[in-house]
Scaffold this motif. Structure first.
Motif, mmCIF file in Angstrom:
data_model
loop_
_atom_site.group_PDB
_atom_site.id
_atom_site.type_symbol
_atom_site.label_atom_id
_atom_site.label_comp_id
_atom_site.label_asym_id
_atom_site.label_seq_id
_atom_site.Cartn_x
_atom_site.Cartn_y
_atom_site.Cartn_z
ATOM 1 N N SER A 81 -12.464 -14.666 -7.404
ATOM 2 C CA SER A 81 -13.026 -14.003 -8.574
ATOM 3 C C SER A 81 -11.898 -13.268 -9.282
ATOM 4 O O SER A 81 -11.066 -12.636 -8.641
ATOM 5 N N SER A 82 -11.879 -13.369 -10.579
ATOM 6 C CA SER A 82 -10.818 -12.706 -11.323
ATOM 7 C C SER A 82 -11.253 -11.361 -11.859
ATOM 8 O O SER A 82 -10.488 -10.665 -12.512
ATOM 9 N N ASN A 83 -12.495 -10.992 -11.583
ATOM 10 C CA ASN A 83 -13.004 -9.787 -12.231
ATOM 11 C C ASN A 83 -13.030 -8.558 -11.339
ATOM 12 O O ASN A 83 -13.627 -7.562 -11.683
ATOM 13 N N PHE A 84 -12.395 -8.653 -10.154
ATOM 14 C CA PHE A 84 -12.342 -7.441 -9.351
ATOM 15 C C PHE A 84 -10.975 -7.273 -8.721
ATOM 16 O O PHE A 84 -10.483 -8.148 -8.012
ATOM 17 N N HIS A 85 -10.363 -6.162 -8.959
ATOM 18 C CA HIS A 85 -9.114 -5.817 -8.275
ATOM 19 C C HIS A 85 -8.791 -4.363 -8.567
ATOM 20 O O HIS A 85 -9.330 -3.757 -9.499
ATOM 21 N N PHE A 86 -7.950 -3.793 -7.723
ATOM 22 C CA PHE A 86 -7.402 -2.471 -8.043
ATOM 23 C C PHE A 86 -5.983 -2.385 -7.523
ATOM 24 O O PHE A 86 -5.581 -3.122 -6.616
ATOM 25 N N THR A 87 -5.225 -1.484 -8.119
ATOM 26 C CA THR A 87 -3.838 -1.264 -7.715
ATOM 27 C C THR A 87 -3.661 0.202 -7.362
ATOM 28 O O THR A 87 -4.126 1.086 -8.088
ATOM 29 N N ARG A 88 -3.029 0.433 -6.215
ATOM 30 C CA ARG A 88 -2.822 1.810 -5.765
ATOM 31 C C ARG A 88 -1.399 1.969 -5.240
ATOM 32 O O ARG A 88 -0.711 0.999 -4.931
ATOM 33 N N GLU A 89 -1.046 3.215 -4.999
ATOM 34 C CA GLU A 89 0.300 3.555 -4.565
ATOM 35 C C GLU A 89 0.461 3.391 -3.043
ATOM 36 O O GLU A 89 -0.484 3.597 -2.284
ATOM 37 N N LEU A 90 1.650 3.008 -2.651
ATOM 38 C CA LEU A 90 2.024 3.015 -1.233
ATOM 39 C C LEU A 90 2.845 4.266 -0.956
ATOM 40 O O LEU A 90 3.667 4.662 -1.779
ATOM 41 N N LYS A 91 2.635 4.858 0.221
ATOM 42 C CA LYS A 91 3.355 6.081 0.553
ATOM 43 C C LYS A 91 4.236 5.857 1.770
ATOM 44 O O LYS A 91 3.808 5.249 2.737
ATOM 45 N N LEU A 92 5.434 6.385 1.710
ATOM 46 C CA LEU A 92 6.369 6.211 2.820
ATOM 47 C C LEU A 92 5.913 7.022 4.025
ATOM 48 O O LEU A 92 5.535 8.174 3.916
ATOM 49 N N THR A 93 5.933 6.371 5.181
ATOM 50 C CA THR A 93 5.659 7.083 6.421
ATOM 51 C C THR A 93 6.766 6.767 7.414
ATOM 52 O O THR A 93 7.150 5.609 7.590
ATOM 53 N N GLN A 94 7.308 7.804 8.027
ATOM 54 C CA GLN A 94 8.423 7.653 8.963
ATOM 55 C C GLN A 94 7.920 7.745 10.386
ATOM 56 O O GLN A 94 6.880 8.341 10.642
ATOM 57 N N GLY A 95 8.650 7.183 11.286
ATOM 58 C CA GLY A 95 8.292 7.297 12.700
ATOM 59 C C GLY A 95 9.005 6.256 13.521
ATOM 60 O O GLY A 95 9.880 5.529 13.034
ATOM 61 N N ASP A 96 8.633 6.201 14.797
ATOM 62 C CA ASP A 96 9.188 5.164 15.666
ATOM 63 C C ASP A 96 8.818 3.786 15.114
ATOM 64 O O ASP A 96 7.868 3.631 14.353
ATOM 65 N N LEU A 97 9.537 2.773 15.548
ATOM 66 C CA LEU A 97 9.288 1.367 15.201
ATOM 67 C C LEU A 97 9.569 1.074 13.742
ATOM 68 O O LEU A 97 9.099 0.077 13.200
ATOM 69 N N GLY A 98 10.288 1.949 13.081
ATOM 70 C CA GLY A 98 10.710 1.687 11.706
ATOM 71 C C GLY A 98 9.800 2.336 10.677
ATOM 72 O O GLY A 98 8.596 2.479 10.881
ATOM 73 N N ALA A 99 10.391 2.702 9.530
ATOM 74 C CA ALA A 99 9.614 3.304 8.453
ATOM 75 C C ALA A 99 8.703 2.269 7.824
ATOM 76 O O ALA A 99 8.990 1.071 7.821
ATOM 77 N N CYS A 100 7.600 2.730 7.284
ATOM 78 C CA CYS A 100 6.647 1.834 6.616
ATOM 79 C C CYS A 100 6.159 2.483 5.334
ATOM 80 O O CYS A 100 6.147 3.704 5.190
ATOM 81 N N LEU A 101 5.752 1.625 4.421
ATOM 82 C CA LEU A 101 4.986 2.062 3.266
ATOM 83 C C LEU A 101 3.523 1.849 3.631
ATOM 84 O O LEU A 101 3.144 0.767 4.082
ATOM 85 N N MET A 102 2.729 2.888 3.458
ATOM 86 C CA MET A 102 1.362 2.834 3.984
ATOM 87 C C MET A 102 0.324 3.055 2.905
ATOM 88 O O MET A 102 0.549 3.795 1.948
ATOM 89 N N ALA A 103 -0.789 2.371 3.076
ATOM 90 C CA ALA A 103 -1.957 2.625 2.232
ATOM 91 C C ALA A 103 -3.171 2.772 3.130
ATOM 92 O O ALA A 103 -3.284 2.080 4.136
ATOM 93 N N ASP A 104 -4.043 3.670 2.761
ATOM 94 C CA ASP A 104 -5.310 3.825 3.471
ATOM 95 C C ASP A 104 -6.414 3.639 2.435
ATOM 96 O O ASP A 104 -6.585 4.477 1.549
ATOM 97 N N PHE A 105 -7.086 2.488 2.542
ATOM 98 C CA PHE A 105 -8.170 2.229 1.575
ATOM 99 C C PHE A 105 -9.529 2.266 2.280
ATOM 100 O O PHE A 105 -10.439 1.499 1.966
#
Ligand SMILES: [Zn+2]
Length: 605
Positions: A81-105
């Motif tokens: 479907s082309s009529n539903f989507h959203f765009t949000r920000e990713l936030k940097l999170t640091q820690g063991d096993l490497g840094a990640c950009l994280m989203a919680d939806f």
């Protein structure tokens, strides 16, 4: 964090690091090939391939931060479907096993008549499509239950293998032939270890309990009870005349692979396999647990069989002094609960209370090892200097049964609602989770629960400092002992324990939600939410490595040992078809804990 600091933080990432070669203290001196397989070419998106329940568990997206040019936003869309989507920000999170950009939806829920399938893209990289619907986990259970049919021994399994091992087996000590036909092959091989394969049956019967009223689409109780009965034909034959239980069939005469082969099915020929007649405490306890469950659950459909099995379980109980390690004590607790449920006899009630106290005495309830931050973990009786286990403080370690000490207390909590110790059992597990498991899991973006807590640095490799003399590794040490492998059972057994605690605390302030979240994060790692973006169950998700299963090949629902670590405690996974058993071999406990934990979580809403 401003952009300059963010860019600076990326330079220290370990995603492309090459492990330093260290010499082994024990085992082969060469570096295992699987250690060299670093996730540099893997996808950066780590997302559970199944998807999410709408209102239970967090919906988390992780993107491994590998370079400074990565997009800082993600787009979620509905597929088709082309009529539903959203765009949000990713936030940097640091820690063991490497840094990640994280989203919680987690807040995203889009009621639809039929389950919708979604996809996330981060720049030009697309996630595996995933569902958001209530049965997203539950509908995988028939496949994981079906795994055991492929592993049946002693029968013809159409499409998998012809009838096998009708000549099992001869005793190692005196060569006498004993009929121990049946059971399940345990892993990617043909051996029949007792404790992991009995765990299958215990888990399957807990699945029956957890889903008492199967709905269309669920595997039926009739199917499960037939499968367990197949396994149990073998287990019952492995009980010695003293009530105790032999260790394995075909495990290998000298710890080797010599019995791991097809045979001519003729008793008395050279290819007959061996019975290991060693008798261990936790195996007797697991046997007693299983037979007492059979005694309860088969009663309505086959009371004679139920009575026969219960009597076998009682013989195992009576054949033991029920002493031993922390693990032994945990499984004897489980046995006491089930025997009490089956018989209502006071003897098991009294023993259960006593075993519970012994188990609690082995918990580190004070701050040991020169630190004041971490407590609540279990210690291993018998492995430290003389004195009580909790005063010696040697952390309990088991890659297969890491959460069983805590889980056994929760079993007591359910089995004995009027017991005086009941609040103490609950408090002990709360301390274990809140002051040990969760603080460690929160040290990495995946909320992965480490597989081991240690005192100092027992071998020449990375042990991550925790507090005082306490150190930890996410993955098993690879320089300490020959036997190291992926940690799926560590994650899933902990998921099971956290899930059970979530149910027990559902009506408490906070509602147990944090424990259900923790449980799902462990399962999500197994099902694709990991640095390789690889689902470790065959037949679900994508990028499944080819399993080490050299006799029957792919088994739908089979779960591999999973991601292990190198000397630096960074994740490794064989994705290069080298057939590496350490990460890619199927093993029963992973499937057992999967269906046990997932079905437990079905009762959390
Ligand atoms: Zn077989």
């Amino acid at each position: 964090m401003d952009r300059r600091k963010f860019l600076g933080s990326l330079s220290a990432l370990s995603a492309g690091a090459v492990p330093t070669v260290l010499h082994a203290q024990v085992g082969p001196p060469t570096v295992d090939p699987v250690e060299k397989d670093i996730p540099s070419k893997s996808p950066t998106i780590a997302l559970n391939h199944l998807g999410f329940r709408p209102h239970v568990g967090r919906k988390v997206l992780l993107v491994r931060a590998v370079n400074k040019d990565q997009p800082r936003e993600y787009t979620l869309r509905v597929v088709g479907s082309s009529n539903f989507h959203f765009t949000r920000e990713l936030k940097l999170t640091q820690g063991d096993l490497g840094a990640c950009l994280m989203a919680d939806f987690s807040d995203f829920n889009r009621p639809t008549v039929y389950p919708a399938i979604y996809q996330i893209n981060v720049g030009h990289e697309y996630s595996v499509p995933f569902f958001i619907c209530e049965d997203v986990w539950r509908r995988t259970l028939p496949r994981s239950v079906g795994y055991y049919r492929y592993q049946r021994c002693g029968v013809d399994v159409p499409g998998v293998h012809p009838i096998c091992h009708l000549d099992d087996a001869r005793r190692r000590d005196n060569g006498e032939h004993v009929n121990v036909i049946g059971g399940w092959h345990d892993a990617g091989d043909l051996r029949k270890w007792m404790d992991p394969t009995m765990l299958n049956a215990i888990a399957l019967l807990n699945l029956v309990r957890n889903i008492p009223n199967p709905q269309p689409g669920d595997v039926t109780h009739e199917y499960i009870l037939d499968e367990v009965r197949h396994g149990n034909r073998y287990f019952l034959k492995m009980q010695d005349t003293d009530g105790r239980i032999w260790h394995d069939v075909a495990g290998g005469v000298n710890g080797d692979n010599s019995d791991n082969h097809w045979t001519d099915n003729i008793v008395g020929t050279a290819d007959d396999r061996y019975i290991n007649v060693t008798k261990l405490e936790h195996i007797s306890a697991m046997f007693a647990t299983l037979q007492a469950m059979v005694g309860q659950i088969y009663g309505p459909s086959d009371s004679a069989y139920a009575r026969l099995c219960l009597r076998a379980g009682v013989r195992a109980w009576n054949g033991s002094a029920r002493k031993g390690s922390t693990l032994d004590c945990a499984w004897w607790c489980m046995a006491a609960c089930e025997l009490f449920r089956a018989t209502k006899q006071k003897e098991y009630h009294t023993a259960a209370i006593s075993l519970g106290r012994r188990l609690m005495a082995r918990q580190a309830t004070t701050y040991l090892a020169d630190q004041h931050q971490i407590r609540g973990y279990w210690t291993d009786y018998g492995k430290g200097p003389a004195g009580s286990a909790s005063s010696t403080g040697v952390p309990y370690f088991s890659v297969v049964y890491p959460a069983m000490p805590a889980y056994a207390l929760l079993e007591l909590y359910d089995a004995f609602p009027d017991a005086e110790d009941r609040p103490r059992w609950k408090d002990a597990v709360r301390m274990h989770l809140d002051e040990f498991v969760i603080p460690l899991a929160e040290r990495n973006p995946y909320h992965l629960i480490p597989s081991g807590l240690y005192l100092g640095r027992p071998s020449p490799e990375t042990y991550r400092p925790l507090a005082g003399r306490l150190t930890y590794r996410y993955f098993m040490p690879v320089r300490k002992q020959w036997f190291w492998l992926g940690i799926d059972s560590n994650l899933e057994n902990n998921a099971l324990m956290a899930a059970r605690f979530a149910l027990i605390t559902k009506d408490d302030p906070g509602g147990g939600k944090q424990y259900a979240d923790l449980a799902y994060r462990q399962l999500e790692w197994v099902m694709g939410g990991n640095p390789f973006g690889a689902c470790l169950m065959t037949g679900e998700g994508m990028r499944n490595p080819y399993p080490h299963s050299r006799f029957v090949g792919l088994i739908p629902g089979g779960i591999m040992n999973g991601i292990a670590g190198n000397a630096e405690d960074e994740p490794v996974l064989d994705q290069a078809y080298t057939f590496h058993w350490r990460t890619n071999e199927y093993w029963s406990p992973h499937v057992a804990y999967y269906l046990w934990s997932v079905s437990t979580l079905e009762n959390f809403s």
